[in-house]
Design an enzyme around this catalytic site. Structure first.
Site, PDB file in Angstrom:
ATOM      1  CB  CYS A 345      -8.107   5.766  12.353  1.00 57.49           C
ATOM      2  SG  CYS A 345      -8.613   6.177  14.046  1.00 57.49           S
ATOM      3  CB  ALA A 347      -4.892   0.565   8.447  1.00 53.81           C
ATOM      4  N   PRO A 348      -5.998   1.591   5.514  1.00 56.14           N
ATOM      5  CG  PRO A 348      -6.752   0.978   3.364  1.00 56.14           C
ATOM      6  CD  PRO A 348      -7.206   1.617   4.650  1.00 56.14           C
ATOM      7  N   GLY A 349      -3.906   3.122   4.491  1.00 49.73           N
ATOM      8  CA  GLY A 349      -2.816   4.002   4.097  1.00 49.73           C
ATOM      9  C   GLY A 349      -3.052   4.877   2.888  1.00 49.73           C
ATOM     10  N   GLY A 350      -4.261   4.906   2.351  1.00 47.11           N
ATOM     11  CA  GLY A 350      -4.523   5.736   1.182  1.00 47.11           C
ATOM     12  C   GLY A 350      -4.308   7.217   1.438  1.00 47.11           C
ATOM     13  CE  LYS A 351      -9.552   9.815   4.084  1.00 46.64           C
ATOM     14  NZ  LYS A 351     -10.014   8.428   3.899  1.00 46.64           N
ATOM     15  CG  ASP A 367      -5.164   1.261  12.007  1.00 44.73           C
ATOM     16  OD1 ASP A 367      -5.894   2.043  11.383  1.00 44.73           O
ATOM     17  OD2 ASP A 367      -5.561   0.157  12.422  1.00 44.73           O
ATOM     18  CG  ASP A 411     -10.720   8.285   7.835  1.00 41.60           C
ATOM     19  OD1 ASP A 411     -11.935   8.312   8.098  1.00 41.60           O
ATOM     20  OD2 ASP A 411     -10.271   7.767   6.792  1.00 41.60           O
ATOM     21  CB  CYS A 464     -16.643   6.603   5.216  1.00 46.97           C
ATOM     22  SG  CYS A 464     -16.271   5.182   6.257  1.00 46.97           S
TER      23      CYS A 464
END
Length: 516
Positions: A345, A347-351, A367, A411, A464
């Site tokens: 999961c 997207a958007p790719g920060g982690k 994703d 996530d 989250c």
């Protein structure tokens, strides 16, 4: 035959002190829809096209207080894409664009997507885009209060939905949160709201009503607000079920949690330690005239939010935008060079970017939404990093090559109830039943990913969400099902805003898979 126009009548002033118990602007209940990860771009859940009620109410049986009367007259669909003949730099133009966005949210679209649709249809100047976005987010954070006030001053829900949105946007500007200054003079807001109404063919006939409602609010503001605040939806700006759920889950912190979700979030950056360090980057910001402070090992919070194009080094990959709480994920994975890692999961790719900044690993970014994976590719390209980017559902094995991973970041999809300060539309688009449905999906994902983790590997479970059913209860049940060893992790982070701590509401649970 002449076209029949819906009309609104203003309530007598004597009724102003009575709080409305009916529905404010909006239609019946609906729910977001989406495939794969229900959290869409930026962490907000993707939405379908079902209509929603922005301020759902829990009515007690036999409640005899007056309600807004919905009209069942068949009407032509509102022209949301109609570009008004107004100057781009006028407040009227910005108000109408924000109102169009709110109408789209009421139909089930996430606010970022709704704004993007308005921008595409209207092609406004950059300054107008910023004003529309600012007003739309203000209105969404004040929607409970504005809706109750509007219900007190009108005999039925204003229609079409874009007219209701215009009034809600204007009320949000006239009635800012306590302790904050109004962004515009009151007479300017009223004048420009009336001009905005007059400029749209679907409700130009209602411009006198817009003028009367807003001027009445200014005359009777103290009494109207006092009466509205007797209603918890107006007091806290959340649906009643959301308020009740937070209060039940966190009896000692519920008020602070609700207040944190109504504050405008800061702009927090993650420093790319492959390119620079925090101290050096803080000096770069200072040289550019930007005040900032360190709020985490790699986290820098700007004193004033700016467009990413104005952030020094952003385009060159020196920094990324990421909440301080979200920056805990990569360090918790205990990464080592050469490891095989899965970001499920992603997207958007920060982690994903943070993982690759931390160690030289073989990363798969997965994703379910192929379109959102484009964001992952873009972010990694900007950072000068690479990964295997795959489209696939984390609850299936169709995409898996059978080789186990050393580390897995899960996530998982959730209600996103911990990030409402960044995505205030979530509270109005979600329904209480979503929690169970998303927890069920997340359970399937965790069970499926566990078989992909090699013995002695670690899986980091992240949501989250603030709801225990999606976080602690999920983690405890997972550990029992699989005999997973639970390692030290932060657990539930409550949303915080202020000096020292500033992060969204996230949950972390770290599991170790014992050797066979």
């Amino acid at each position: 035959m002449t076209e029949k126009r819906p009309t609104l009548t203003l309530k007598p002033k004597a009724k102003a002190a009575e709080p409305r118990r009916g529905r404010p602007a909006g239609k019946g209940p609906g729910r977001p829809q989406g495939e794969g990860n229900p959290r869409g771009p930026g962490g907000a859940p993707p939405r379908g096209t079902q209509r929603i009620e922005p301020v759902p109410r829990n009515e007690a049986p036999g409640d005899a207080s007056p309600r807004l009367r919905q009209s069942y007259e068949v009407k032509a669909p509102v022209q949301l894409d109609y570009r008004p003949d107004l100057r781009d730099d006028s407040l009227a133009f910005a108000l109408l664009g924000a109102a169009s966005s709110l109408a789209r949210v009421r139909a089930g679209t996430a606010l970022p997507q709704a704004l993007a649709e308005v921008f595409q249809a209207w092609d406004p100047l950059p300054q107008a885009r910023g004003a529309m976005q600012d007003i739309a987010y203000r209105a969404m954070r004040q929607l409970g209060r504005s809706g109750i006030l509007l219900g007190m001053m009108t005999s039925k829900a204003p229609e079409p939905a874009m007219l209701a949105g215009l009034l809600e946007c204007a009320l949000a500007l006239l009635d800012p949160p306590e302790g904050t200054e109004p962004p515009y003079e009151a007479f300017t807001v009223v004048d420009q709201a009336v001009r905005a109404a007059a400029a749209h063919p679907d409700f130009a006939h209602a411009k006198a009503m817009v003028n009367a409602v807003l001027r009445r609010f200014l005359r009777e503001r103290e009494q109207l607000v006092a009466a509205a605040l007797r209603d918890q939806v107006a007091q806290w700006n959340y649906p009643q079920w959301w308020i009740d759920s937070v209060r039940t889950a966190y009896p000692d912190d519920w008020q602070a949690i609700l207040q944190a979700g109504n504050r405008q979030p800061p702009l927090t950056l993650r420093v790319n330690r492959r390119r620079t360090d925090v101290d050096t980057y803080l000096k770069t910001l200072a040289a550019a005239g930007m005040r900032a402070e360190q709020v985490g090992p790699s986290a820098v919070r700007l004193a004033q939010a700016v467009n990413v194009a104005q952030i020094p080094g952003f385009a060159d990959g020196l920094v990324s935008v990421q909440d301080a709480g979200a920056q805990l994920a990569a360090p918790l994975l205990d990464l080592k060079d050469g490891m095989r890692v899965l970001d499920a999961c992603a997207a958007p790719g920060g982690k994903s970017g943070h993982i690759l900044e931390t160690a030289d690993v073989d990363l798969t970014a997965l994703d379910a939404d192929a379109r959102r994976l484009q964001r992952v590719d873009q972010n990694l390209q900007r950072l000068g990093l690479s990964a295997t980017v795959k489209a696939g559902a984390a609850e299936s094995t169709d995409w898996w090559d059978g080789r186990q991973y050393d580390r897995i970041l899960a996530d998982v999809p959730c209600t996103a109830s911990g990030i409402v300060r960044r995505h205030p539309d979530i509270r109005w688009l979600r329904r209480k039943s979503d929690t169970h449905q998303l927890a069920t999906l997340s359970s399937k994902i965790l069970d499926n990913l566990w078989q992909m983790l090699r013995p002695d590997g670690k899986l980091l479970f992240v949501t989250c969400s603030l709801w225990p059913q999606e976080s602690e209860a999920q983690a405890a049940a997972f550990a029992v099902r699989h005999g997973a060893v639970r390692l030290d992790a932060p657990g539930q982070l409550l949303p915080r805003s202020g000096a020292g701590q500033d992060h969204d509401g996230l949950f972390y649970a770290l599991f170790h898979k014992a050797r066979a």
